[in-house]
Design a protein around this motif. Structure first.
Motif, short mmCIF file in Angstrom:
data_model
loop_
_atom_site.label_atom_id
_atom_site.label_comp_id
_atom_site.label_asym_id
_atom_site.label_seq_id
_atom_site.Cartn_x
_atom_site.Cartn_y
_atom_site.Cartn_z
N LYS A 1 0.83 -1.20 0.00
CA LYS A 1 0.00 0.00 0.00
C LYS A 1 0.87 1.26 0.00
N GLU B 1 -4.46 6.89 -2.26
CA GLU B 1 -3.81 5.62 -1.94
C GLU B 1 -3.90 4.68 -3.14
N PHE C 1 -1.98 0.61 -4.67
CA PHE C 1 -1.30 -0.63 -4.30
C PHE C 1 -0.36 -1.09 -5.41
#
Length: 869
Positions: A763, A815, A817
């Motif tokens: 993350k 955010e 990944f």
């Protein structure tokens, strides 16, 4: 010489059943339909050959007695009716495009090219670019694309080559008689020629429009040799690639501006335009001018919609090969257009310059094309990479691998290049419909079922025909030079029909290194004169009339062929054309290609031997980087690049000889009791099965349709809706982004994980200040992947991040990944770029900000062109 006061035309009289001959003659589908060719041959084989396989001229010259005899021949009429029905069935049969996208009532795609190599009787081509353009149209016809072609009709075409006694290339420019070619003049309801008009300095230039029907696809060809023009302007379209720089500019105006106006004058309103090389780039300018005038757009608004519907294919791997013009010349010829359209000269010229602020820099047609299109591609995987590196300075903020130039590897129109004998063999074992879907790998696997003896016998018959053709052609060459009887007698016996035969035929540019074999002439002589394992070479090709370096290569080869010891094993055929090319690719055992890597953008000549049972021996350049496997052919070197050309020639010439002596010749002459080279035949089959379904224009044109044409069509349709409302909104949005981008900043990025297992996703969080923009105006991305010793991320991937929150100070937090599928040391960086649903090319503004990049104190200067527009 007496000038004609008036003109009239004489036509062949074809009545009754024979009337269908005219329709067949004027549709160039005959050039890839063997049964139609057999029909014309049967009518008069001698006349078919003497007219250079021109059915229109043949029908105009054939005697009425022979026509009457054919009309009374039941077998001939039955064949004629069958061939004519096959053409009608071809028009009405289901096709790939309509099955996938539905039926379009009128053409929506226009394909622009400077040359087309459709058939030898229509000599408006010089080499590979023209042959590719023609094969593109043929495949588009087979697939049913709603496409038209645009080109120029040259009164003298490209030159015909002959060599003087010393082997130096000479050029002849015979006139093309348009009324005896398989083309028709476009006329209005009153029978008057439809003219396209182009404004030149102080005068109007007029172009007639001729149509060559290529199956389902019309090709419109512009011709300035009309009475309405002055003497100089009538000669604009005299010669392909002839004349000086100024005439080249005129030709490119006729192709680009005249081509668009010709379409409109014919009532054709296309949405998508494809420039095959930068010659046609003025087409984009004409589209911009037209949109401004018709739809009351600003220049910047017009640019948006034109970009969305335009494709540019580059074929040039070096800057020196691109057309560039003096700014003063461009202003002289386009200044009046620019003034009328309300576009400043400097703003227009900036679109064709690397440095928009340098008023002395030449106007670059490829660069202008890149800046006026949303889709651009090279013509092989390697060429796409070379092009991205070559043009990286235009997008300096983007990693080279993401420069918006993709690739679609070239192909060949298989039906146009496969021999009749091999076509029949394939139809017997692969099924009668194999050629309708040549991209089907499962069909090509049936090649394995062809008995070795049958495949080899067909290939041997084609080699026999090549040898007979070469001998006849060589005799004609020698007679034209006034050769003595001893030379003519020798020409009748050159080459051995059973020897390993290697072909080399292409444009004689110096980078193609036609004389690489001559680096070690003694070693070459030993190979050529080995009585137990004979080998022979057939060369052909033209040098550009102004390319003395290329002419020197031809001369060097000719002098080598005159060595008494090798005279019968090493031949040069003059006046390379499509007819010579067919004999060569259908008859040679091996196709030799020796370009200086990476200067071969693609090359397609080697592809043409694949369905004919030939194998490739080539430097790993162009298409061969994708086609080479040890079981499909041979590679010269392993794809090395050299800074020292002489050293490269030395290394690669030795490698070439080593392959010939240690691999190729022994394999060819390894025979069993049945005298079949079974391991060689296995290599042929492997080449056919592996490469046949990939390197064809059916696959290529499907990729253009799927990756470019239909996306461009959809984009144009969306942007043009509601009187181009979305276009105006997009242009307004882009200007807003340009004005506010200076305030955008990535403030920080972090990850709580410094280590993880294979299969997890790491993350990443990032903070962004948008300075007046909204989250929907941008894309924030993680760029990640394994790192190299210099902490770079070669070949990394980009993943979009999601906006999760907004802080009180205005910072947005994102955010994302990073998927980790392999072990190793990974790295990542964060970037932000503009995003809009209607933008086809999200790198088009060249606005990209990376983490830790400082905000500029002054307004951005990366886009002075667009700001000015």
């Amino acid at each position: 010489m007496t000038k004609a006061f008036d003109t009239f035309r004489i036509k062949a009289r074809l009545t009754g059943d024979l009337a269908a001959l005219e329709e067949l003659a004027y549709n160039l589908r005959w050039s890839w339909n063997p049964e139609t060719i057999d029909l014309f041959r049967r009518l008069d084989s001698d006349l078919w050959n003497s007219t250079r396989h021109n059915p229109v001229k043949m029908l105009g010259n054939i005697s009425q007695e022979k026509l009457s005899r054919a009309a009374g021949d039941d077998a001939f009429i039955a064949l004629l009716n069958r061939v004519h029905k096959d053409l009608l069935d071809y028009f009405s049969s289901p096709n790939w495009f309509e099955a996938k996208y539905g039926k379009f009532e009128s053409p929506k795609i226009a394909y622009f090219s400077m040359e087309y190599g459709l058939t030898e009787c229509l000599p408006i081509y010089s080499g590979g670019l023209g042959v590719l353009s023609a094969d593109h149209l043929k495949a588009a016809s087979d697939l049913g694309l709603p496409l038209v072609g645009i080109g120029l009709l040259y009164q003298q075409g490209y030159f015909q080559q002959y060599l003087n006694a010393d082997g130096w290339q000479q050029e002849r420019y015979p006139f093309n008689d348009f009324y005896n070619l398989p083309i028709r003049l476009e006329t209005d309801d009153s029978g008057n020629p439809i003219l396209a008009e182009i404004q030149f300095p102080g005068r109007m230039v007029y172009c007639r429009i001729w149509r060559a029907q290529v199956g389902r696809v019309p090709l419109y060809l512009l011709d300035t040799n009309v009475p309405e023009n002055n003497e100089a302007d009538r000669k604009i379209t005299y010669q392909l690639y002839g004349g000086d720089k100024e005439n080249r500019l005129k030709q490119e105006m006729v192709l680009g501006i005249g081509g668009m106006r010709a379409l409109r004058s014919l009532g054709l309103h296309v949405r998508v335009c494809h420039m095959n090389e930068g010659h046609a780039a003025f087409m984009a300018f004409e589209r911009i001018r037209h949109r401004k005038e018709k739809n009351n757009m600003t220049t910047y608004e017009a640019l948006q919609v034109v970009q969305s519907g335009t494709i540019f294919t580059t074929h040039t791997p070096v800057p020196a090969g691109i057309d560039q013009f003096e700014p003063s010349m461009v202003e002289r010829y386009l200044g009046h257009y620019l003034a009328k359209a309300g576009i400043g000269n400097n703003e227009f010229l900036a679109l064709g310059r690397r440095n928009p602020d340098d008023n002395t820099e030449l106007f670059n047609m490829a660069l202008f094309a890149l800046r006026t299109t949303a889709f651009a591609n090279g013509v092989s995987r390697l060429h796409g990479q070379v092009s991205r590196n070559m043009w990286h300075s235009i997008w300096p903020n983007i990693p080279p691998e993401e420069v918006p130039i993709s690739h679609i590897t070239n192909g060949i129109h298989t039906r146009s290049w496969i021999s009749h004998e091999m076509l029949e063999l394939f139809s017997r074992y692969l099924g009668p419909n194999w050629s309708r879907n040549p991209v089907d790998h499962t069909v090509w696997q049936r090649v394995e079922e062809i008995p070795d003896v049958e495949l080899w016998r067909v290939h041997e018959r084609r080699r026999d025909r090549l040898i007979a053709f070469t001998r006849k052609r060589l005799v004609e060459q020698l007679k034209s030079r006034g050769a003595g009887s001893w030379e003519l007698d020798g020409a009748h016996e050159v080459l051995n029909p059973e020897a390993l035969t290697i072909g080399f035929a292409r444009r004689f540019a110096t980078y193609k290194r036609a004389t690489l074999l001559l680096k070690d002439p003694e070693r070459l002589k030993r190979i050529l004169t080995n009585p137990k394992q004979p080998i022979q070479f057939i060369f052909a090709g033209k040098a550009h009339p102004h390319d003395n370096g290329g002419k020197e290569l031809i001369k060097e080869l000719i002098h080598f062929t005159r060595d008494n010891g090798i005279r019968g094993h090493f031949v040069f055929l003059e006046n390379y054309d499509l007819n010579v090319a067919r004999y060569l690719v259908q008859g040679v055992d091996v196709w030799l290609n020796t370009p200086r890597r990476p200067l071969e953008a693609s090359g397609t000549s080697g592809m043409k031997v694949i369905p004919n049972g030939g194998l490739n021996l080539s430097v790993l350049d162009g298409w061969w980087c994708e086609g080479y496997y040890p079981e499909t052919g041979w590679s010269i070197g392993a794809g090395e690049n050299y800074s020292d050309a002489e050293y490269q020639d030395e290394v690669e010439s030795k490698a070439l000889f080593d392959i010939l002596e240690n691999e190729m010749i022994p394999l060819y002459y390894e025979r069993g009791r049945d005298d079949l080279p079974r391991k060689w035949i296995a290599k042929i089959k492997s080449s056919m099965m592996t490469l046949g379904p990939k390197f064809n224009t059916t696959r290529m044109v499907q990729e253009y349709a799927e990756q470019f044409y239909m996306k461009a069509h959809a984009s144009w349709k969306d942007l043009s809706a509601d009187d181009f409302a979305r276009t105006r909104n997009l242009a307004s949005w882009k200007k807003y982004i340009l004005d506010h981008w200076n305030n955008v900043e990535l403030t920080d990025a972090r990850s709580d994980q410094k280590e993880g297992d294979v299969g997890i996703a790491i993350k990443i969080e990032a903070g962004v200040r948008l300075g007046g923009l909204k989250p929907e105006d941008v894309a924030v991305q993680i760029c990640s992947g394994p790192i190299d010793p210099d902490n770079n991320i070669p070949g990394g991937s980009a993943e979009n991040m999601s906006c999760k929150s907004k802080a009180e100070d205005g910072t947005y937090y994102y955010e994302g990944f990073i998927p980790c599928s392999e072990s190793g040391l990974y790295g990542y960086s964060i970037r932000i770029l503009p995003y809009h649903a209607d933008m086809v090319d999200h790198f088009g503004l060249d606005l990209l900000r990376w983490i830790n990049e400082k905000v500029r104190e002054k307004p951005i200067q990366t886009q002075p062109i667009y700001q000015a527009l």
